[in-house]
Design an enzyme around this catalytic site. Sequence first.
Site, PDB file in Angstrom:
ATOM      1  N   LEU A  91      -9.244 -13.548   1.966  1.00 16.83           N
ATOM      2  CA  LEU A  91      -8.844 -12.593   0.931  1.00 16.83           C
ATOM      3  C   LEU A  91      -7.752 -13.211   0.068  1.00 16.83           C
ATOM      4  CD1 LEU A  91      -8.482  -9.539   3.339  1.00 16.83           C
ATOM      5  CD2 LEU A  91     -10.382  -9.973   1.746  1.00 16.83           C
ATOM      6  N   ASP A 114      -9.279 -15.881   7.313  1.00 17.08           N
ATOM      7  CA  ASP A 114      -7.837 -15.611   7.181  1.00 17.08           C
ATOM      8  C   ASP A 114      -7.068 -15.783   8.485  1.00 17.08           C
ATOM      9  OD1 ASP A 114      -7.147 -14.896   4.479  1.00 17.08           O
ATOM     10  OD2 ASP A 114      -8.395 -13.105   4.701  1.00 17.08           O
ATOM     11  N   GLU A 164       0.257 -14.493  12.272  1.00 12.17           N
ATOM     12  CA  GLU A 164       1.305 -13.490  12.442  1.00 12.17           C
ATOM     13  C   GLU A 164       0.746 -12.068  12.320  1.00 12.17           C
ATOM     14  OE1 GLU A 164       5.563 -13.097  10.535  1.00 12.17           O
ATOM     15  OE2 GLU A 164       4.062 -12.631   9.034  1.00 12.17           O
ATOM     16  N   ARG A 221     -10.705  -8.635   8.565  1.00 12.69           N
ATOM     17  CA  ARG A 221      -9.765  -9.211   9.530  1.00 12.69           C
ATOM     18  C   ARG A 221      -9.705  -8.421  10.839  1.00 12.69           C
ATOM     19  NH1 ARG A 221      -4.311 -11.511   7.277  1.00 12.69           N
ATOM     20  NH2 ARG A 221      -4.634 -12.595   9.235  1.00 12.69           N
ATOM     21  N   ARG A 281      -1.993  -2.293   3.992  1.00 12.10           N
ATOM     22  CA  ARG A 281      -2.635  -2.746   5.236  1.00 12.10           C
ATOM     23  C   ARG A 281      -2.204  -1.919   6.460  1.00 12.10           C
ATOM     24  NH1 ARG A 281      -4.428  -8.165   4.611  1.00 12.10           N
ATOM     25  NH2 ARG A 281      -5.300  -8.290   2.508  1.00 12.10           N
ATOM     26  N   HIS A 287       2.727  -7.522   2.015  1.00 13.39           N
ATOM     27  CA  HIS A 287       3.333  -7.080   3.275  1.00 13.39           C
ATOM     28  C   HIS A 287       4.846  -6.926   3.094  1.00 13.39           C
ATOM     29  CE1 HIS A 287      -0.241  -9.239   5.250  1.00 13.39           C
ATOM     30  NE2 HIS A 287      -0.338  -7.992   5.661  1.00 13.39           N
ATOM     31  N   CYS A 326       3.799 -15.992   8.034  1.00 13.43           N
ATOM     32  CA  CYS A 326       2.479 -15.556   8.533  1.00 13.43           C
ATOM     33  C   CYS A 326       1.715 -16.657   9.252  1.00 13.43           C
ATOM     34  CB  CYS A 326       1.645 -14.929   7.431  1.00 13.43           C
ATOM     35  SG  CYS A 326       1.614 -15.830   5.927  1.00 13.43           S
TER      36      CYS A 326
HETATM   37  C1  CIR Z   1      -4.777 -11.645   3.626  1.00 11.75           C
HETATM   38  O1  CIR Z   1      -4.949 -11.166   2.493  1.00 11.75           O
HETATM   39  O2  CIR Z   1      -4.836 -10.954   4.633  1.00 11.75           O
HETATM   40  C2  CIR Z   1      -4.528 -13.133   3.748  1.00 11.75           C
HETATM   41  N1  CIR Z   1      -5.249 -13.838   2.749  1.00 11.75           N
HETATM   42  C3  CIR Z   1      -3.051 -13.426   3.630  1.00 11.75           C
HETATM   43  C4  CIR Z   1      -2.242 -12.826   4.730  1.00 11.75           C
HETATM   44  C5  CIR Z   1      -0.825 -13.218   4.673  1.00 11.75           C
HETATM   45  N2  CIR Z   1      -0.117 -12.713   5.774  1.00 11.75           N
HETATM   46  C6  CIR Z   1       1.173 -12.426   5.770  1.00 11.75           C
HETATM   47  O3  CIR Z   1       1.844 -12.517   4.754  1.00 11.75           O
HETATM   48  N3  CIR Z   1       1.715 -11.978   6.890  1.00 11.75           N
END
Ligand code: CIR
Length: 256
Positions: free
Chosen positions: A18, A60, A65, A85, A131, A164, A251
């Site tokens: 994503l 992803d 994290e 996810r 989320r 986030h 992350c």
């Molecule tokens: C997402 O959109 O879920 C991933 N492409 C990026 C997640 C990043 N995670 C975070 O900052 N803890």
Amino acid sequence: MFKHAIVRRPGKNFADGLASFKGAPPDYENALGQHDAYCAALERCGLAVVRLEPDLEHPDSTFVEDVAVLAQNSAIIARPGARSREREVDGIREPLKKFFQTIHEIEAPGTLDGGDICEAEKHFFIGVSRRTNEGGAKQLAAFLARDGYTSSLVDIRAMKSILHLKSGVACVDDRQLVVMEELAAREEFRGYELIRVAPGENYAANCVRVNEHVLIPVGFPAIGGELARRGFRLVPLDVSEFRKMDGGLSCLSLRF
Ligand code: CIR
């Protein structure tokens, strides 16, 4: 003090994850190099790093994290808010069982991404975001309370600038938070000393305290200078390929 970190190497379909980023896709070889350097930095900070194999079902999943929240005596398996996810959590149970006897799970209809959880010693800030929903946040707060932690919810649903909570705030010691301007006036952070990040450097609000060091993305001189003036030992790291997938420094690992 942290002793361990868990990371997951990016899979070759990492660019299929994503992303809101509209530029060129990430370069896989560069991403691997940056990931290796990140792991080496964690090791230099004194951590033993568990490197999980790429999970090609979940592009992803290098953003490890997001699938768990770790406390002193327990681990809480998250329930990621993005459909693609959701099942990433299946790959983290076994690795966590090696370290934690008590493992809780966030249950439907609750959702929770680990990136929304900012630990400040015995207190956790829990972001309610696109989320993480309120149900997931409250389940987590209840699990953490059993372990003696307090928590507060920080609603960031109206903010377009961050995915986030931890994209906008980092705890660098028990009283000091690095925080982007847009979050600085929030009631929840009153009582903490705020180290403000200028809007042009927002990406660096996602820095990570690891024992005696603070990992910080390269290229953010104002906040870097401010942290150095305050005596933090900085470890600058290039994570530009992960940024293209909306990821930052925190992350890429679970630390405990
Ligand atoms: C997402 O959109 O879920 C991933 N492409 C990026 C997640 C990043 N995670 C975070 O900052 N803890």
